[in-house]
Design a protein around this motif. Structure first.
Motif, PDB file in Angstrom:
ATOM      1  N   ASP A 419       0.835  -1.214   0.000  1.00 52.41           N
ATOM      2  CA  ASP A 419       0.000   0.000   0.000  1.00 52.41           C
ATOM      3  C   ASP A 419       0.862   1.252   0.000  1.00 52.41           C
ATOM      4  O   ASP A 419       0.495   2.279  -0.574  1.00 52.41           O
ATOM      5  CB  ASP A 419      -0.901   0.019   1.245  1.00 52.41           C
ATOM      6  CG  ASP A 419      -1.994  -1.041   1.163  1.00 52.41           C
ATOM      7  OD1 ASP A 419      -2.178  -1.617   0.076  1.00 52.41           O
ATOM      8  OD2 ASP A 419      -2.636  -1.290   2.199  1.00 52.41           O
ATOM      9  N   GLU A 420       2.003   1.150   0.669  1.00 52.36           N
ATOM     10  CA  GLU A 420       2.891   2.305   0.802  1.00 52.36           C
ATOM     11  C   GLU A 420       3.282   2.912  -0.548  1.00 52.36           C
ATOM     12  O   GLU A 420       3.587   4.085  -0.649  1.00 52.36           O
ATOM     13  CB  GLU A 420       4.149   1.843   1.552  1.00 52.36           C
ATOM     14  CG  GLU A 420       5.084   2.963   1.872  1.00 52.36           C
ATOM     15  CD  GLU A 420       6.317   2.506   2.650  1.00 52.36           C
ATOM     16  OE1 GLU A 420       6.280   1.442   3.303  1.00 52.36           O
ATOM     17  OE2 GLU A 420       7.313   3.238   2.597  1.00 52.36           O
ATOM     18  N   PHE A 421       3.284   2.108  -1.601  1.00 56.77           N
ATOM     19  CA  PHE A 421       3.741   2.606  -2.896  1.00 56.77           C
ATOM     20  C   PHE A 421       2.616   3.209  -3.724  1.00 56.77           C
ATOM     21  O   PHE A 421       2.843   3.785  -4.777  1.00 56.77           O
ATOM     22  CB  PHE A 421       4.404   1.478  -3.705  1.00 56.77           C
ATOM     23  CG  PHE A 421       5.512   0.777  -2.964  1.00 56.77           C
ATOM     24  CD1 PHE A 421       6.294   1.474  -2.040  1.00 56.77           C
ATOM     25  CD2 PHE A 421       5.771  -0.560  -3.171  1.00 56.77           C
ATOM     26  CE1 PHE A 421       7.312   0.828  -1.341  1.00 56.77           C
ATOM     27  CE2 PHE A 421       6.785  -1.214  -2.482  1.00 56.77           C
ATOM     28  CZ  PHE A 421       7.553  -0.520  -1.560  1.00 56.77           C
ATOM     29  N   LYS A 422       1.400   3.075  -3.240  1.00 57.11           N
ATOM     30  CA  LYS A 422       0.270   3.598  -3.989  1.00 57.11           C
ATOM     31  C   LYS A 422       0.331   5.114  -4.060  1.00 57.11           C
ATOM     32  O   LYS A 422       1.006   5.759  -3.259  1.00 57.11           O
ATOM     33  CB  LYS A 422      -1.047   3.169  -3.336  1.00 57.11           C
ATOM     34  CG  LYS A 422      -1.303   1.677  -3.478  1.00 57.11           C
ATOM     35  CD  LYS A 422      -2.586   1.310  -2.752  1.00 57.11           C
ATOM     36  CE  LYS A 422      -2.856  -0.180  -2.897  1.00 57.11           C
ATOM     37  NZ  LYS A 422      -3.985  -0.590  -2.050  1.00 57.11           N
ATOM     38  N   THR A 423      -0.433   5.669  -4.989  1.00 59.10           N
ATOM     39  CA  THR A 423      -0.348   7.102  -5.211  1.00 59.10           C
ATOM     40  C   THR A 423      -1.429   7.877  -4.468  1.00 59.10           C
ATOM     41  O   THR A 423      -1.661   9.039  -4.740  1.00 59.10           O
ATOM     42  CB  THR A 423      -0.437   7.390  -6.720  1.00 59.10           C
ATOM     43  OG1 THR A 423      -1.307   6.443  -7.318  1.00 59.10           O
ATOM     44  CG2 THR A 423       0.926   7.267  -7.363  1.00 59.10           C
ATOM     45  N   ASP A 424      -2.131   7.233  -3.543  1.00 55.60           N
ATOM     46  CA  ASP A 424      -3.107   7.971  -2.732  1.00 55.60           C
ATOM     47  C   ASP A 424      -2.414   8.385  -1.434  1.00 55.60           C
ATOM     48  O   ASP A 424      -2.074   7.551  -0.624  1.00 55.60           O
ATOM     49  CB  ASP A 424      -4.331   7.104  -2.428  1.00 55.60           C
ATOM     50  CG  ASP A 424      -3.969   5.758  -1.835  1.00 55.60           C
ATOM     51  OD1 ASP A 424      -2.776   5.388  -1.897  1.00 55.60           O
ATOM     52  OD2 ASP A 424      -4.866   5.091  -1.298  1.00 55.60           O
ATOM     53  N   TYR A 425      -2.199   9.668  -1.281  1.00 61.91           N
ATOM     54  CA  TYR A 425      -1.428  10.115  -0.127  1.00 61.91           C
ATOM     55  C   TYR A 425      -2.211  10.039   1.164  1.00 61.91           C
ATOM     56  O   TYR A 425      -3.371  10.417   1.208  1.00 61.91           O
ATOM     57  CB  TYR A 425      -0.937  11.555  -0.331  1.00 61.91           C
ATOM     58  CG  TYR A 425       0.035  11.632  -1.447  1.00 61.91           C
ATOM     59  CD1 TYR A 425       1.265  10.979  -1.355  1.00 61.91           C
ATOM     60  CD2 TYR A 425      -0.277  12.314  -2.607  1.00 61.91           C
ATOM     61  CE1 TYR A 425       2.151  11.016  -2.409  1.00 61.91           C
ATOM     62  CE2 TYR A 425       0.610  12.366  -3.657  1.00 61.91           C
ATOM     63  CZ  TYR A 425       1.810  11.705  -3.544  1.00 61.91           C
ATOM     64  OH  TYR A 425       2.684  11.743  -4.580  1.00 61.91           O
TER      65      TYR A 425
END
Ligand code: UDX
Ligand code: UDX
Ligand code: ADP
Length: 529
Positions: A419-425
């Motif tokens: 999840d850490e790499f997803k683009t939802d901050y």
């Protein structure tokens, strides 16, 4: 009347035995469950706050049963005294590892049954009363016969009921899979005594609706477990083969997976294209089936299944070649950031991770790798590389966070769908906002990849995304791993131009990254920049 199971012994305190027995003990306060292993270190870890495996929600379950935090008399025990635990039990699970044989007949394909056999010998030697013996490990069809022969030879005065009860849990979602299984499979012989033993085992699964407990003959049960893993692996190889066609034609793999998956005869899950499947099961089990088919002189059948593994190797190589090509076919002294090392998210298991193969191929081209994974240790990464490509360590550095790994990188390669790499901050309005909007569990699952342009097809319904699961105390140096997000704006500032991102998991929103100045290559999609 079936006898009631009062004491269970589980031989093997690994990824299968540990979580399975934790859940069985938690759900059956009246059954004493003892998990045994040859490894002193593993047993010591199971007794501590630093469990030997990471699995969301596992520690909370262990605490209840092992420590009696709900007020019960503790009923989950861990021990290296295998003989005592065997003799005290009415029912014994064999949950040892069955890796691919590395030498002898069937080397490279057949399952190594040495650990199963040694567990069976221990049972025959330690038992002084009749036992129900249950195969939990995934074994080739026919293994129950070998067990029967061993017991008949070593302990002819005792009666052993042999059952097959394979486990279908997937790592990263083990606890949810155990608590809410699609089915519990129990294989037995047809006689009344065997059926009664199967009934006694069925009663252990008291939290599972009765219509989900499927009883079949013991050979079907053994083969069904192998078949299920092979069919799942085959779906991934099929969708990955289509991803190559997508990249060459302008079709989009996620649109394809969505449309194909909407056909109820096909279904939407396990259709996520990737840089290749990993994990301890898929390759091993497909090769085991290939070997079984070859042994039965079923050449065409063997070839069919062999292609599933071949395609997976091809997919990994194809991804590595794509990276190399984009960097002008030379990686000499180029720094490449690898984000993610585990074979899937929410585990620190790296067995057969696609990252290992792909890293090896990049190193062979001369690349310098900067690796980051939220849960996998530096030592594990070096151990994996050492066995895959000796002398690789001089080309690798492991970093404690993603942005450090990305500094001066010519390319950023995403290998695990953390999840850490997803683009939802984190903290942004989109974060978590769309979680659980799925209306049909068996179809498309919309998860918290809210900002992503993906179709909403996820690898599986992932309970860890629905609750903020915190890891067990002491086992995790990075307790915010499930809510933390990397700051892609910051990454854009530290990497080299033309800011290449290779998304081996299709987790980032390519358009969003393009707007930050990245050039994104995903699996089965056109380049975005
Ligand atoms: C197929 C697709 O199902 C349909 O969506 C598409 O538009 C056209 O092709 P069809 O060929 O009419 O339809 O029939 P289908 O029910 O899919 O069966 C095709 C063949 O596969 C038949 O010979 C059928 O007997 C066989 N089959 C089907 C099996 O052997 N096993 C099955 O589980 C299903
Ligand atoms: C698998 C089976 O799912 C489980 O039922 C069996 O008991 C053990 O083997 P596991 O290997 O833990 O479980 O994980 P799984 O989620 O199946 O993923 C295996 C690999 O395939 C991972 O590398 C994953 O990333 C990859 N994968 C999975 C895809 O590439 N695409 C998908 O759609 C699903
Ligand atoms: P899996 O993923 O199938 O659970 P693991 O390798 O995680 O496999 O766990 C298998 C465990 O079984 C290991 O901890 C290993 O030490 C243990 N084991 C193997 N053979 C025996 C045996 N004969 N007696 C006790 N434990 C065993």
């Amino acid at each position: 009347l079936p006898k009631t199971v009062k004491r269970i012994c589980c031989i093997g305190a690994g990824y299968v035995g540990g979580p399975t027995c934790a859940v069985i003990a938690k759900q059956n306060p009246d059954i004493q469950v003892t998990v045994v292993d040859l490894s002193e270190a593993r047993i010591a870890a199971w007794k501590s706050t630093a469990l030997p495996i990471f699995e969301p929600d596992l520690y909370e379950i262990v605490e209840v049963a092992r420590d009696g935090t709900d007020g019960r008399r503790p009923n989950l025990h861990f021990s290296t005294d295998i003989a005592t635990a065997i003799d005290e039990a009415d029912l014994i699970f064999i949950a040892v590892n069955t890796p691919t044989k590395t030498a002898g007949l069937g080397a490279g394909k057949a399952s190594n049954l040495a650990y199963v056999e040694s567990a069976a010998r221990m049972i025959a030697e330690a038992a002084t009363s009749d036992k129900i013996v249950v195969e939990k490990s995934t074994v080739p069809c026919g293994t129950a016969d070998s067990l029967r022969t061993i017991f008949a030879a070593l302990a002819p005065h005792l009666a052993f009921d042999i059952l097959s009860n394979p486990e279908f849990l997937a790592e990263g979602t083990a606890i949810n899979d155990l608590l809410n299984p699609d089915r519990i499979l129990i294989g037995s012989l047809k006689d009344a005594k065997s059926k009664s033993a199967a009934e006694a085992l069925a009663q252990v699964y008291n939290w599972v609706p009765r219509n989900r407990i499927v009883t079949v003959n013991i050979w079907s049960s053994e083969l069904a477990k192998l078949a299920a893993n092979c069919m799942l692996a085959q779906r991934i190889s099929s969708i990955n083969s289509l991803s190559a066609i997508c990249e060459a034609t302008g079709a989009e793999i996620e649109e394809l997976a969505q449309v194909v998956g909407l056909d109820v005869r096909i279904g939407g899950r396990m259709l996520k294209a990737s840089a290749g499947f990993g994990g301890s099961c898929f390759k091993k089990d497909v090769l085991s089936l290939v070997y079984i088919a070859e042994s039965l002189h079923l050449e065409e059948v063997a070839l069919h299944w062999k292609s599933v593994v071949d395609l997976n190797e091809y997919q990994k190589g194809r991804f590595a070649r794509r990276i190399t090509r984009a960097l002008h076919n030379t990686l000499a002294n180029k720094r490449i950031a690898i984000l993610g090392w585990a074979y899937k998210k929410n585990t620190r298991d790296t067995r057969e991770s696609a990252a290992i193969t792909i890293a090896g191929q990049l190193i062979a081209e001369g690349a310098q790798l900067a690796i980051y994974d939220p849960l996998v240790s530096e030592k594990q990464i070096f151990d994996d590389l050492e066995s895959a490509c000796p002398n690789a360590s001089s080309s690798v550095k492991v970093y404690p966070d993603a942005s450090a790994a990305c500094i001066d990188a010519c390319a950023v390669v995403i290998m695990t769908e953390w999840d850490e790499f997803k683009t939802d901050y984190a903290g942004s309005p989109t974060f978590g906002g769309m979680a659980n909007s799925s209306t049909d569990d068996h179809h498309l699952t919309s998860t918290s990849t809210s900002a992503s342009s993906d179709s909403g097809i996820d690898m599986q319904d992932d309970p860890s995304e629905k609750s903020a699961v915190l890891p067990a105390p002491g086992i995790d140096d990075n307790p915010n791993y499930s809510t933390k997000r990397i700051d892609w704006r910051h990454i854009a500032a530290v990497v080299r131009r033309p800011r290449l991102v290779f998304d081996g998991r299709n987790v980032v929103d390519s358009d969003m990254l393009a707007s930050l100045g990245f050039r994104v290559q995903s699996i089965g999609k056109a380049d975005v920049f």
